[in-house]
Design a protein around this motif. Structure first.
Motif, PDB file in Angstrom:
ATOM      1  N   LYS A 488      37.447  36.559  39.753  1.00 50.14           N
ATOM      2  CA  LYS A 488      37.332  37.999  39.490  1.00 50.14           C
ATOM      3  C   LYS A 488      38.711  38.637  39.355  1.00 50.14           C
ATOM      4  O   LYS A 488      38.938  39.489  38.492  1.00 50.14           O
ATOM      5  CB  LYS A 488      36.556  38.669  40.621  1.00 50.14           C
ATOM      6  CG  LYS A 488      35.063  38.366  40.610  1.00 50.14           C
ATOM      7  CD  LYS A 488      34.365  39.073  41.765  1.00 50.14           C
ATOM      8  CE  LYS A 488      32.858  38.726  41.758  1.00 50.14           C
ATOM      9  NZ  LYS A 488      32.139  39.369  42.894  1.00 50.14           N
ATOM     10  N   LYS A 489      39.645  38.202  40.236  1.00 51.21           N
ATOM     11  CA  LYS A 489      41.010  38.722  40.157  1.00 51.21           C
ATOM     12  C   LYS A 489      41.666  38.286  38.845  1.00 51.21           C
ATOM     13  O   LYS A 489      42.348  39.086  38.179  1.00 51.21           O
ATOM     14  CB  LYS A 489      41.818  38.222  41.357  1.00 51.21           C
ATOM     15  CG  LYS A 489      43.286  38.646  41.330  1.00 51.21           C
ATOM     16  CD  LYS A 489      43.441  40.162  41.380  1.00 51.21           C
ATOM     17  CE  LYS A 489      44.913  40.554  41.395  1.00 51.21           C
ATOM     18  NZ  LYS A 489      45.092  42.022  41.372  1.00 51.21           N
ATOM     19  N   SER A 492      40.451  40.383  35.974  1.00 51.61           N
ATOM     20  CA  SER A 492      41.068  41.714  35.926  1.00 51.61           C
ATOM     21  C   SER A 492      42.503  41.644  35.408  1.00 51.61           C
ATOM     22  O   SER A 492      42.971  42.548  34.706  1.00 51.61           O
ATOM     23  CB  SER A 492      41.047  42.347  37.316  1.00 51.61           C
ATOM     24  OG  SER A 492      41.910  41.661  38.208  1.00 51.61           O
ATOM     25  N   LYS A 495      42.361  41.256  31.600  1.00 52.92           N
ATOM     26  CA  LYS A 495      42.009  42.541  30.994  1.00 52.92           C
ATOM     27  C   LYS A 495      43.202  43.493  31.003  1.00 52.92           C
ATOM     28  O   LYS A 495      43.458  44.206  30.038  1.00 52.92           O
ATOM     29  CB  LYS A 495      40.833  43.168  31.737  1.00 52.92           C
ATOM     30  CG  LYS A 495      39.497  42.497  31.444  1.00 52.92           C
ATOM     31  CD  LYS A 495      38.364  43.195  32.189  1.00 52.92           C
ATOM     32  CE  LYS A 495      37.014  42.543  31.865  1.00 52.92           C
ATOM     33  NZ  LYS A 495      35.889  43.203  32.603  1.00 52.92           N
ATOM     34  N   LYS A 496      43.931  43.479  32.136  1.00 51.83           N
ATOM     35  CA  LYS A 496      45.118  44.328  32.250  1.00 51.83           C
ATOM     36  C   LYS A 496      46.156  43.963  31.191  1.00 51.83           C
ATOM     37  O   LYS A 496      46.837  44.827  30.640  1.00 51.83           O
ATOM     38  CB  LYS A 496      45.707  44.188  33.653  1.00 51.83           C
ATOM     39  CG  LYS A 496      46.951  45.020  33.903  1.00 51.83           C
ATOM     40  CD  LYS A 496      47.438  44.811  35.334  1.00 51.83           C
ATOM     41  CE  LYS A 496      48.702  45.594  35.609  1.00 51.83           C
ATOM     42  NZ  LYS A 496      49.179  45.381  37.003  1.00 51.83           N
TER      43      LYS A 496
END
Length: 531
Positions: A488-489, A492, A495-496
């Motif tokens: 999950k990290k 993210s 995506k960042k």
């Protein structure tokens, strides 16, 4: 009949407690309980505790802690040593030999001990009649030491009387006698008091080495020994050497002789007597006649044939120290190359001296020379070495040498190196260190990870990728759940960075690679990464 047998060495320790901590009547009643079969339901729990019921007028629960006897207990109200506890020890002994024979041996030992105590009590009464008067400023240090010894005559170490207790009692009782003396003599008295405590620590250490409390005593002696040594090193600079050598030369000479006898003997000790010797003589640098005489005496001792290695090392260290006092560190190090055994802790005196005087180049020379020794030093010594080097590196134009040292001493220097890299904003090198050390982001400080991510989020991607693979390799549901949280990290982060395609490719390849791990596939579905 017996279904429980403890190791022989544990049994010997328990017998020692029966001999030293129990009354004869308690032992006899304890044996009767065993003889009548009243010890029941004995079992070993947690690997080190023996639990049993001793049934007399009532049933009492007894717990014997084989690892820490002091934690043993009984549900009766008689205290820590009772007949029920004795009964359980006799019951355990029955798997080795007949308990009644042990009872006879203990009776004999207790009678002998009682007779010796009566005799020592009579001697102590005689000694009390010959009590020495309290120390005076006119007396020689040897007289002070005799008084100190008399005040603690008969003190012995046990679980109830620790070395820490002796240290605090000695300081509290002996300190006041010199409080009203003039400053130079008062400081000398304080030094003599510390020397007494340190000598007693060494004595306790030697006497208790074969005791069942040896580890407990040895640890306490080393801990309190370090405390005394730190106190002494703080006290030595306060000595008014000029006044002592001028007005109290006899007392000072006797003090130096006491220190020399301990420091130059070379015997094994929990204390660093050579450090005491060198720190005291360093204070004598303005007394050339005294220095020359002592240096010559040490040189003559070094010429003695067939010296034992430890004594020879002590003398070499002492002789080299006079070169350090003269400022010729290079000559001192050349002499110390003759040492049979070099230990890092013996040289921290010089590092601290350089640190206090901000002699950074001099400190670096010692640090470089110590590097091979520190590689096999204990962790606490390595920690001190790193702290001194970190102080010195701040005075250099660059820190390349420091970095090379930290890398050479990995993995033992990991905590220092990782902290320094973060402090100096070397984020790529910091990530490389975590990858090489196989450190999971779950085991790193979140503030450090956040700092690196804020600087450049791409740097932390490999760290999470490695951790995911290593976690999946454990092949259990807990590990798969942890991998899911790290994925999950990762998602993210991608995506960042606006790298959605790269993330899709990665998660597809991960799912394909581990397609047979059903629990992992469930975790991936839960994260909505696979259909």
């Amino acid at each position: 009949m017996l279904k429980l047998q403890i190791p022989k060495n544990r049994m010997k320790e328990l017998i020692g407690h029966l001999r030293n901590d129990f009354e004869l009547a308690q032992l006899e009643r304890g044996w009767e309980y065993v003889h009548k079969g009243l010890v029941t339901e004995a079992e070993l729990k947690h690997g080190v505790e023996v639990h049993a019921l001793v049934r007399g007028a009532k049933a009492f629960e007894v717990i014997l802690d084989l690892d820490q006897y002091g934690k043993s207990e009984c549900s009766c109200s008689e205290g820590p040593s009772c007949e029920h506890m004795a009964a359980l020890v006799f019951w355990l002994y029955a798997s080795f030999a007949r308990p009644e024979l042990l009872l006879q041996q203990l009776k004999q030992a207790i009678r002998v001990k009682s007779r010796q105590q009566r005799q020592s009590g009579a001697k102590a009464a005689e000694k009390r009649q010959d009590r020495l008067d309290p120390p005076t400023a006119e007396q020689m240090p040897g007289q002070w030491q005799k008084f100190f010894e008399q005040q603690f005559y008969g003190f012995s170490l046990s679980q109830q009387h620790s070395i820490e207790l002796f240290h605090s009692a000695a300081k509290e009782k002996l300190t006041p006698y010199g409080n009203e003396w003039e400053p130079a003599l008062r400081t000398l008295y304080a030094l003599q008091m510390l020397l007494f405590i340190m000598r007693k620590i060494e004595q306790f250490y030697q006497e208790m080495r074969s005791s069942y409390l040896s580890y407990y005593i040895e640890t306490g002696c080393k801990t309190v020994g370090r405390l005394c040594q730190e106190e002494l090193l703080r006290l030595v600079p306060e000595l008014d050497v000029r006044k002592l050598t001028r007005d109290y030369a006899a007392q000072w000479k006797e003090t130096l002789a006491m220190i020399e006898s301990m420091a130059l003997s070379g015997k094994e000790s929990p204390l660093s007597w050579p450090t005491v010797y060198r720190s005291v003589w360093w204070q004598m640098q303005d007394q050339p006649k005294w220095l020359k005489a002592e240096h010559e005496r040490v040189r003559r001792l070094l010429e003695t044939p067939d010296l034992m290695p430890r004594r020879r090392d002590a003398l070499v260290m002492a002789a080299a120290h006079f070169a350090v006092i003269e400022g010729d560190d290079e000559e001192a190090r050349a002499q110390m190359e003759r040492l049979t055994k070099r230990e890092a802790k013996d040289f921290f005196l010089y590092l601290h001296h350089c640190y206090e005087r901000e002699a950074w180049d001099r400190m670096l020379a010692w640090l470089r020379w110590l590097l091979p020794v520190v590689q096999r030093a204990q962790q606490e010594e390595l920690r001190q070495f790193c702290h001194y080097w970190m102080e010195a590196v701040q005075q250099q134009d660059d820190d390349r040498e420091w970095i090379e040292v930290m890398v050479a001493l990995l993995p033992r220097t990991y905590s220092f190196y990782t902290s320094y890299l973060m402090k100096t904003s070397r984020y790529r090198a910091w990530i490389d260190l975590q990858l090489a050390s196989h450190i999971s982001p779950q085991n790193l400080y979140s503030v450090d990870l956040h700092t690196v991510e804020k600087h450049d989020a791409t740097l932390v991607l490999p760290l999470y990728h490695q951790a995911v693979e290593r976690t999946i390799a454990e092949k259990n549901r807990t590990a798969y759940a942890a991998a899911g949280r790290m994925l999950k990290k990762l998602e993210s982060l991608y995506k960042k960075l606006q790298r959605q395609k790269a993330w899709d490719d990665y998660i597809y390849r991960l799912a394909t690679k581990h397609s047979r791990l059903r629990a992992l596939q469930e975790e991936l579905k839960r994260g909505k990464w696979v259909p």
